[in-house]
Design a protein around this motif. Structure first.
Motif, short mmCIF file in Angstrom:
data_model
loop_
_atom_site.label_atom_id
_atom_site.label_comp_id
_atom_site.label_asym_id
_atom_site.label_seq_id
_atom_site.Cartn_x
_atom_site.Cartn_y
_atom_site.Cartn_z
N ILE A 6 15.62 37.55 -42.29
CA ILE A 6 14.71 36.40 -42.23
C ILE A 6 13.29 36.94 -42.01
CG2 ILE A 6 14.14 34.23 -41.08
CD1 ILE A 6 17.08 34.11 -40.12
N ALA A 7 12.41 36.66 -42.96
CA ALA A 7 11.02 37.12 -42.87
C ALA A 7 10.14 35.93 -42.52
CB ALA A 7 10.60 37.70 -44.22
N ILE A 8 9.36 36.07 -41.46
CA ILE A 8 8.48 34.98 -41.04
C ILE A 8 7.03 35.46 -41.05
CG2 ILE A 8 7.94 33.35 -39.18
CD1 ILE A 8 10.79 33.43 -38.30
N ASP A 9 6.22 34.82 -41.88
CA ASP A 9 4.81 35.20 -41.95
C ASP A 9 3.92 34.00 -41.69
OD1 ASP A 9 4.89 38.03 -42.80
OD2 ASP A 9 5.93 37.23 -44.55
N GLY A 10 2.65 34.28 -41.42
CA GLY A 10 1.69 33.19 -41.22
C GLY A 10 0.47 33.69 -40.48
N ASN A 140 12.94 41.34 -50.71
CA ASN A 140 14.21 40.72 -51.10
C ASN A 140 14.87 39.94 -49.97
OD1 ASN A 140 14.06 41.83 -53.69
ND2 ASN A 140 14.82 43.80 -52.91
N ALA A 141 14.12 39.63 -48.93
CA ALA A 141 14.71 38.87 -47.80
C ALA A 141 15.32 37.58 -48.33
CB ALA A 141 13.62 38.56 -46.78
N GLU A 142 16.49 37.23 -47.80
CA GLU A 142 17.19 36.03 -48.25
C GLU A 142 16.45 34.76 -47.85
OE1 GLU A 142 18.57 38.60 -46.77
OE2 GLU A 142 20.33 39.23 -47.93
N LEU A 143 15.75 34.81 -46.71
CA LEU A 143 14.98 33.63 -46.27
C LEU A 143 13.58 34.08 -45.86
CD1 LEU A 143 14.61 30.66 -45.42
CD2 LEU A 143 15.71 31.21 -43.24
N LYS A 144 12.59 33.47 -46.49
CA LYS A 144 11.19 33.76 -46.15
C LYS A 144 10.55 32.45 -45.70
CE LYS A 144 10.91 37.23 -49.77
NZ LYS A 144 10.22 37.66 -51.00
N ILE A 145 10.00 32.47 -44.50
CA ILE A 145 9.36 31.26 -43.98
C ILE A 145 7.88 31.55 -43.78
CG2 ILE A 145 9.34 29.54 -42.12
CD1 ILE A 145 12.21 30.29 -41.47
N PHE A 146 7.04 30.69 -44.34
CA PHE A 146 5.60 30.82 -44.12
C PHE A 146 5.20 29.71 -43.17
CE2 PHE A 146 1.07 30.58 -45.04
CZ PHE A 146 0.73 31.93 -45.07
#
Ligand code: DC
Length: 225
Positions: A6-10, A140-146
């Motif tokens: 799970i990749a979380i950016d912002g 290739n992260a399965e879930l990316k949240i911005f």
């Protein structure tokens, strides 16, 4: 259940770490605060008076830096160790916040940090938050949240957080720092902060922590079932 990345950016102070920590606890995943790595590197550079415009000094300094994370049962997240020393508190100080974006824009620094971050993700079951996690670290992260939130809400949250340890801090100072970092982070040449094309957006301006966790968990379920 399938293990994912799970990749979380912002932008700065929009609640990325809070969400990442909540998700990791709920899913029993590892949580990595990638910003802490850039902060620890900035601290080392400050302490050792490294000239960030001197490539040789920067690359020599990086050879002397070892970063590790150590779980802290009291906070429920991992503290960062810089060459074995717990610097978790020091890296949150304003002197570091004012310096870190410049340090994080240096190519050698990014290569150093991104390599270590990618190794941490090899076994999946990880939530990592930062600025370039969905675009560069784990494309290739399965879930990316911005994650986004209004600037006023972000300033207020950061201000309250900093008040505990730095009571003399002003709202203006906090806002100035957030705006400055967002500008440097999103306009730098190497892996600038930007929303990955396949990221889902979570605007938490008017959400409670529980609301935002629920939304994110629904996305996790869609990707793991
Ligand atoms: O998440 P944070 O505010 O603690 O991050 C500190 C700084 O590090 C932030 O201003 C930009 C930089 N950073 C980065 O360039 N890439 C990341 N993946 C995480 C942080």
């Amino acid at each position: 259940m399938k293990k994912i990345i799970i990749a979380i950016d912002g932008y700065s102070s929009c609640g990325k770490s809070t969400l990442a920590k909540q998700l990791a606890a709920k899913l029993n995943y590892v949580f990595v605060d990638s910003g802490a790595m850039y902060r620890a590197i900035a601290l080392y550079f400050l302490r050792n008076q490294i000239d960030i415009n001197n490539e040789l000094q920067v690359s020599d300094a990086l050879k002397n830096i070892s970063l590790q994370f150590e779980y802290n049962g009291k906070t429920g997240k991992s503290d960062i160790l810089l060459n074995g020393e717990n610097v978790e508190k020091e890296i949150r100080e304003m002197s570091i916040s004012n310096k870190v974006s410049e340090v994080a824009a240096i190519e050698a620094v990014r290569l150093f940090a991104v390599h270590q971050q990618q190794l941490m993700g090899e076994k999946k079951a990880i939530v990592m938050d930062g600025r370039d996690i969905g675009t560069t670290v784990f494309p290739n992260a399965e879930l990316k949240i911005f994650v986004t939130a209004s600037i006023d809400v972000r300033v207020q949250r950061r201000y309250l957080e900093l008040q505990a340890t730095q009571p003399n801090i002003s709202l203006d100072e906090v806002k100035e720092n957030l705006v400055m970092r967002d500008h440097i982070d999103s306009t730098r040449e190497i892996s600038p902060l930007k929303q990955a094309a396949d990221a889902v957006v979570l605007d938490n301006t008017n959400l409670t922590r529980e609301d935002q966790l629920q939304i994110a968990l629904n996305w996790v379920n869609e990707r793991t079932n």
